[in-house]
Design an enzyme around this catalytic site. Structure first.
Site, PDB file in Angstrom:
ATOM      1  N   THR A 290       0.849  -1.187   0.000  1.00  0.00           N
ATOM      2  CA  THR A 290       0.000   0.000   0.000  1.00  0.00           C
ATOM      3  C   THR A 290       0.888   1.242   0.000  1.00  0.00           C
ATOM      4  OG1 THR A 290      -0.150   0.176   2.417  1.00  0.00           O
ATOM      5  CG2 THR A 290      -1.732  -1.274   1.325  1.00  0.00           C
ATOM      6  N   GLY A 291       0.379   2.304  -0.603  1.00  0.00           N
ATOM      7  CA  GLY A 291       1.190   3.512  -0.730  1.00  0.00           C
ATOM      8  C   GLY A 291       2.420   3.253  -1.581  1.00  0.00           C
TER       9      GLY A 291
ATOM     10  N   ILE B 116       8.683   5.478   0.591  1.00  0.00           N
ATOM     11  CA  ILE B 116       9.147   4.160   1.006  1.00  0.00           C
ATOM     12  C   ILE B 116       8.475   3.071   0.183  1.00  0.00           C
ATOM     13  CG2 ILE B 116       9.254   2.532   2.928  1.00  0.00           C
ATOM     14  CD1 ILE B 116       9.174   4.941   4.831  1.00  0.00           C
ATOM     15  N   GLY B 117       7.189   3.198  -0.038  1.00  0.00           N
ATOM     16  CA  GLY B 117       6.435   2.187  -0.772  1.00  0.00           C
ATOM     17  C   GLY B 117       6.956   1.983  -2.177  1.00  0.00           C
TER      18      GLY B 117
ATOM     19  N   SER C 199       6.279   2.899  13.577  1.00  0.00           N
ATOM     20  CA  SER C 199       7.168   4.040  13.765  1.00  0.00           C
ATOM     21  C   SER C 199       8.032   3.863  15.000  1.00  0.00           C
ATOM     22  CB  SER C 199       6.348   5.319  13.900  1.00  0.00           C
ATOM     23  OG  SER C 199       7.137   6.388  14.372  1.00  0.00           O
TER      24      SER C 199
ATOM     25  N   TYR D 198      -0.363  10.427  15.546  1.00  0.00           N
ATOM     26  CA  TYR D 198       0.325   9.461  14.684  1.00  0.00           C
ATOM     27  C   TYR D 198       0.786   8.238  15.479  1.00  0.00           C
ATOM     28  CZ  TYR D 198       4.035   7.671  11.599  1.00  0.00           C
ATOM     29  OH  TYR D 198       4.842   6.885  10.821  1.00  0.00           O
TER      30      TYR D 198
END
Length: 662
Positions: free
Chosen positions: A383-384, A389-390, A515, A528
């Site tokens: 995803t993304g 990064i994706g 994270s 977040y």
């Protein structure tokens, strides 16, 4: 001088051959027919011809070792020294296999030595003949051995008994300690003794900084001797006159405890040392029946089995942690007097043993660590996957031969990424999805399953980050809602969509990009961090339910990465961050190794620090929170330049705590 050697191609045997070849004479070696090529290679390695090193075809399980009548006639009366080294040393081997090699093999070797009228029969036994004798076991002791239940202990004791009772030729018996690598080169041919714990030390090195103190076990005294010293002693004592009928302990007169030995190797491998070592005997107050009962509980047995299997430690090794026997070696010391043969100190060559193991024997060297070995022709969903990064991960996964699926909101970015991947020779399928919308998530999962049949690996990479202090969020509750919607509920919806198929097929891997903030409790990132922490918690619960079903979960506590997501905070331009490509390498590691969690040492340290001293940690983080200002974006001034350049102090703290969100 003529020699006959069994086990010449074994570890001790080949080192003994080097010593014997320094003397004049011919060495006849028992070799199985199927091992002729190995023997020829050894002869080439030693640089000698067939006139010095002669192969005699035979086998341990045959009477008189199965050598031919013509060989018997040609060697009869000529063999001055008969060395019997051949044996099966495998703590996991069955009693039957060990009895055939160790007991029957010794019986047949004695028969041959007597038929040849050999000058002296040199039997290489083992300290295992003592069993688990509690106290000092002298060289003249034998029948006093205790607790010989283990197959190796029993068969080595029975083999030595045959020499004592049945051998009519002059004989000498040698009992080496645990034989480790060559003190000069580090060479070893198999994992044994302390080597079983090297993988544990390596894992500790990977997880913790070398200066971090850890807790370990003290254990009993472990008797280690390097193979080159053993061969030198064998050669010297065998040729010394007037010692027939004696037994010699080839052991360290001052053995170290297991905890001390492991610390020597931890130092050699740059792993953290066990500064606090607990004596396992302190648990002796617990009745043996209760200890046995607890150890036989299914969860305890399974956990112990998984841990030991993962580290490559045979369960039988753990029963020797409190090894109770010490070995007197005065006969050997007297025989070596004036020879200049000294036992090297382990601390002087431990680094050679570690270096050789890490370069040649580490089990991880023989595992397919290539990305292609894990993803080729597999359906991998990222995803993304159209940026940051994706995208970097997608490029690597596609290049490795995966059937790549990427999704994102932007059609143009998806198409551009698809073209880039296909231009590089990869396969890419794109889907335009809004992962903050649960209906869109459901439609995406249904379409992927319809198009590809199943999902092998799901990488939940798409996410939203908000850097805003809580006092600036009192009227922005939607920040928490939208962050949770994408980072937690969207990822969870995809997991719930692909998990039934993975469970049914008993294989699958779900990787969640979390994270470092979850471990460091980063201020200004409450929305977040909370959303990522929720996903972490779900993964931990899911692991407990699916660990026996072939489905793996990996959480990556990713440090700060320079992507468009952090662009609004201009201060990050001045602090060290990972590149998307470096972050993608971490994802590759997760795919290949399938760890439960990947975290930086700093993240792990922060988590431990908080657990041990939460108030101190709180004060430290609050100080850092006051040091860093709110960004213009967090104040609702989107598009405005930052009012101040980062100070030297801010940059220094960010550099020291690299990867942490501030």
């Amino acid at each position: 001088m003529t020699y006959f050697v069994t086990g010449a191609t074994g570890f001790i045997g080949r080192h003994l051959l080097e010593r014997l070849l320094e003397r004049k004479g011919t060495i006849h070696c028992l070799v199985r027919k199927e091992s002729l090529a190995k023997f020829t290679a050894l002869r080439d390695e030693l640089g000698v011809g067939e006139d010095r090193l002669v192969a005699v075809i035979g086998n341990l399980d045959k009477p008189r070792l199965g050598i031919t009548p013509s060989a018997l006639r040609s060697l009869g009366g000529k063999v001055r020294h008969f060395f019997h080294l051949a044996a099966l040393y495998d703590l996991g081997a069955t009693l039957e296999a060990q009895a055939t090699a160790n007991v029957d093999g010794t019986r047949h070797a004695i028969e041959l030595a007597q038929a040849l009228k050999a000058g002296c029969f040199h039997h290489v036994s083992s300290i295992a003949v003592a069993g688990l004798y509690p106290g000092v076991f002298r060289e003249d002791m034998f029948d006093e051995a205790e607790e010989l239940d283990h197959p190796y202990f029993r068969t080595k004791h029975d083999a030595e008994a045959l020499v004592r009772q049945d051998c009519t030729r002059p004989f000498r018996i040698y009992r080496p300690g645990i034989v480790i690598g060559d003190s000069r080169t580090g060479v070893i041919d198999k994992i044994d003794g302390p080597y079983y714990f090297f993988r544990l030390l390596k894992r500790m090195r990977e997880l913790l900084p070398p200066w971090m103190p850890t807790i370990g076990l003290e254990g009993g005294r472990i008797n280690l001797v390097p193979v080159d010293w053993v061969a030198a002693v064998l050669d010297h004592v065998a040729h010394k006159p007037a010692l027939d009928g004696h037994t010699f302990h080839l052991t360290d007169p001052a053995p170290r405890r297991i905890g001390e030995v492991l610390n020597l190797f931890a130092r050699a491998g740059h792993a953290p040392q066990m500064t606090m070592r607990l004596d396992a005997r302190m648990f002796g107050f617990i009745p043996a029946s209760i200890r046995a009962g607890l150890g036989n509980l299914p969860p305890v047995k399974r956990i112990a089995g998984v841990l030991l299997r993962d580290l490559g430690i045979p369960p039988s090794v753990m029963s020797f942690i409190n090894y109770p026997t010490r070995f007197d070696c005065r006969e050997t010391e007297r025989a070596l007097k004036g020879s200049k043969i000294k036992l090297p100190k382990l601390e002087n060559y431990a680094w050679r043993l570690w270096d050789y193991w890490e370069r040649h024997l580490d089990p991880d060297l023989f595992v397919d660590h290539s990305l292609s070995g894990k993803v080729k022709n597999k359906v991998v969903v990222i995803t993304g996957g159209s940026s940051g990064i994706g995208k970097a991960a997608a490029m690597k996964v596609a290049a490795a031969g995966a059937r790549l699926v990427i999704c994102a909101r932007g059609a143009d970015e998806l198409e551009a990424t698809k073209k880039e991947i296909e231009a590089a020779g990869g396969t890419c399928h794109t889907y335009q999805v809004d992962l903050a919308d649960l209906a869109s998530c459901d439609g995406f999962v249904a379409q992927v399953l319809a198009d590809h049949g199943h999902v092998d690996i799901l990488i939940n990479n798409a996410g939203r980050s908000i850097r805003r202090a809580i006092h600036a969020s009192f009227d922005r509750f939607h920040d928490f809602e939208r962050t949770m919607q994408l980072n937690y509920f969207g990822a969870l919806r995809l997991i719930m969509g692909v998990l039934p198929g993975m469970a049914e097929r008993h294989r699958g891997h779900i990787i969640n990009i979390s994270s470092i903030g979850v471990l460091t409790n980063s201020p200004r990132f409450s929305a977040y961090v909370a959303s990522k922490a929720a996903l972490d918690a779900f993964s931990r619960c899911a692991q407990a339910e699916y660990s026996d079903n072939g489905v793996s979960f990996t959480t990556i506590n990713m440090p700060l990465v320079k992507t468009p997501m952090i662009a609004p905070t201009k201060m990050y331009d001045s602090v060290p961050t990972l590149s998307p490509d470096e972050a993608a390498d971490i994802i590759v590691e997760a795919i290949v190794e399938k760890p439960v969690r990947i975290a930086t040492r700093l993240g792990t340290f922060a988590q431990v620090f908080y657990a041990l001293a939460p108030r101190v940690y709180e004060i430290m983080m609050n100080t850092i929170f006051r040091l860093f200002p709110d960004s213009s974006a967090s104040k609702g001034m989107k598009g405005r330049a930052e009012t101040h350049e980062p100070t030297t102090e801010q940059i220094a703290v960010a550099a020291l705590l690299r990867g942490v969100h501030w």
